[in-house]
Design an enzyme around this catalytic site. Structure first.
Site, PDB file in Angstrom:
ATOM      1  CE  LYS A  26      -3.828   0.099   2.028  1.00  0.00           C
ATOM      2  NZ  LYS A  26      -4.742   0.193   3.228  1.00  0.00           N
TER       3      LYS A  26
ATOM      4  CE  LYS B  36       4.055  -0.319  13.223  1.00  0.00           C
ATOM      5  NZ  LYS B  36       5.491  -0.518  14.107  1.00  0.00           N
TER       6      LYS B  36
ATOM      7  CD  GLU C 269       7.086   8.636  11.383  1.00  0.00           C
ATOM      8  OE1 GLU C 269       7.676   7.201  11.777  1.00  0.00           O
ATOM      9  OE2 GLU C 269       6.484   8.706  10.350  1.00  0.00           O
TER      10      GLU C 269
ATOM     11  CG  ASP D 187       3.320   7.705   4.133  1.00  0.00           C
ATOM     12  OD1 ASP D 187       3.549   6.523   3.495  1.00  0.00           O
ATOM     13  OD2 ASP D 187       3.983   7.919   5.237  1.00  0.00           O
TER      14      ASP D 187
ATOM     15  CG  HIS E 137      -0.470   2.126   7.045  1.00  0.00           C
ATOM     16  ND1 HIS E 137      -0.064   1.141   6.365  1.00  0.00           N
ATOM     17  CD2 HIS E 137       0.561   3.027   6.738  1.00  0.00           C
ATOM     18  CE1 HIS E 137       0.626   1.189   5.340  1.00  0.00           C
ATOM     19  NE2 HIS E 137       1.350   2.306   5.853  1.00  0.00           N
TER      20      HIS E 137
END
Length: 390
Positions: A156, A190, A224, A243, A248
């Site tokens: 993706k 994850k 982050e 992104d 996600h």
């Protein structure tokens, strides 16, 4: 329940049907390959799940054999240990030593086909490429260019918009059967993200209160300290919304919000995720339901950070955001009235990667309680993997 989906997708040994003999990574000189794919492959090899595969890298950069071997050594060394790992009997060293790198323009007619002709099949082709490049690479292939039993694995974002995603699906279906196409969201690899399903459906403690009667709000945050990290070629055309949130965090939201599937089979999970997303909407007054920004010059942990627009490869006229936040409403009986806030940002002073479920206050609090009146919160951490009830 512990699952490492990205590790499994990176290995031909995990694919159904005839065993994959060659793993071809397109975009082998890119960030995704170095940070995720190769460490994931190393963990599989150490776990005895990679089989006897040949690893081949291809990219647009003019790397030498020594450059490629250096990347393999660095990425394999960065692979974190996996519980239950065993002595690989030198398999990691053998795969690394036999691996080759090819500079090739995969969008040029016949270039990728020529590379495939020299590989032992079946081949798993991992498209670690920007979505527009992946589409062009697939369009340049013919069905006869692929060894029998080969798989196509795409990261993706899948396409750049709805139309290009549909077009890419059409191209892929011309090349291989649907069950030979693997669309991968590496974020879902994850362990804690997938453990959301176990947390919800494998115990009786939380599921009864997992609804609008008891939940006040849900926050899914991926902040982050990392800056652009030389990814302008991809990131400046995408931004934080595409992104991270579209690619996600909406998936994580769906896992948190979905009803219990009858099985964990791919079709049942996909259908339930789709049901949540179809019920979701963002209020059309974007001034109140969204936020966007981009980082400017400063310091993080004593390290100088340039203004985003001054980063190498950035086109300031695009107005690309490095922080995006949206408030999503899930319009069904379970979640009506509960805001789901999704946020992701780069180059922030504090790393925060978690989902936070905030519960409503109790209906009645007896007199005499003192201290800070704060709500009950369940925190599910994505890095490091944590679970805490405040």
């Amino acid at each position: 329940m512990t699952t490492h989906a990205i590790d499994e997708q990176a290995s031909g040994h995990q694919f159904r049907g005839q065993a994959i003999r060659t793993l071809l990574i397109l975009g082998a000189s890119g960030d995704l390959t170095g940070r995720l794919l190769l460490p994931g492959l190393a963990r599989l090899i150490r776990h005895g799940k990679a089989g006897e595969i040949t690893l081949v890298g291809a990219g647009s950069d003019p790397w030498t054999a020594e450059d490629w071997q250096s990347r393999l050594a660095t990425s394999f060394a960065a692979a974190t240990p996996v519980s239950g790992a065993q002595d690989d009997g030198g398999a990691l060293r053998r795969i690394c030593a036999a691996s080759t790198y090819h500079q090739v323009d995969v969008t040029a007619q016949g270039a990728l086909a020529e590379l495939l002709a020299g590989l032992e099949g079946p081949v798993a082709i991992y498209f670690a490429l920007p979505p527009a490049v992946s589409e062009k690479a697939c369009a340049a292939l013919e069905p006869g260019d692929l060894p029998d039993g080969s798989r196509l694995v795409l990261e993706k974002p899948f396409g750049t918009d709805r139309e290009s995603a549909a077009r890419l699906n059409t191209i892929l279906s011309r090349l291989v059967p649907e069950d030979h196409i693997h669309r991968v969201d590496h974020f879902l690899g994850k362990a804690t993200v997938l453990n959301i399903l176990g947390l919800r459906f494998a115990n009786r403690l939380l599921e009864p209160v997992w609804n609008s009667l008891h939940v006040d709000s849900v926050d899914i945050i991926f902040d982050e300290k990392l800056t652009l990290e030389n990814r302008a070629r991809y990131y400046d055309g995408a931004g934080a919304l595409k992104d991270m949130i579209q690619s996600h965090l909406l998936q994580v939201m769906a896992l948190i919000a979905m009803n219990a599937p009858s099985t964990l089979h791919e079709r049942d999970l996909r259908d339930h995720i789709g049901t949540v997303l179809r019920a979701s909407s963002v209020h059309p007054d974007f001034s109140t339901s969204t936020r966007r920004a981009r980082y400017s010059a400063g310091t993080i942990d004593g390290k100088a950070v340039p203004n985003y627009v001054d980063e190498n490869g950035v086109d300031p006229s695009r107005g690309t955001e490095t922080l995006a936040e949206i408030v999503v409403s899930i319009n069904n009986e379970r979640w009506a009235g509960v805001p789901f806030r999704l946020r992701s940002g780069k180059s922030l002073g504090r790393t925060r990667k978690e989902a936070v479920i905030t519960f409503k206050p109790v209906n009645h609090l007896p007199e005499g309680f003192t201290g800070v009146d704060s709500p009950t919160r369940l925190r599910i951490g994505f890095g490091p993997d944590t679970l805490a009830l405040d």
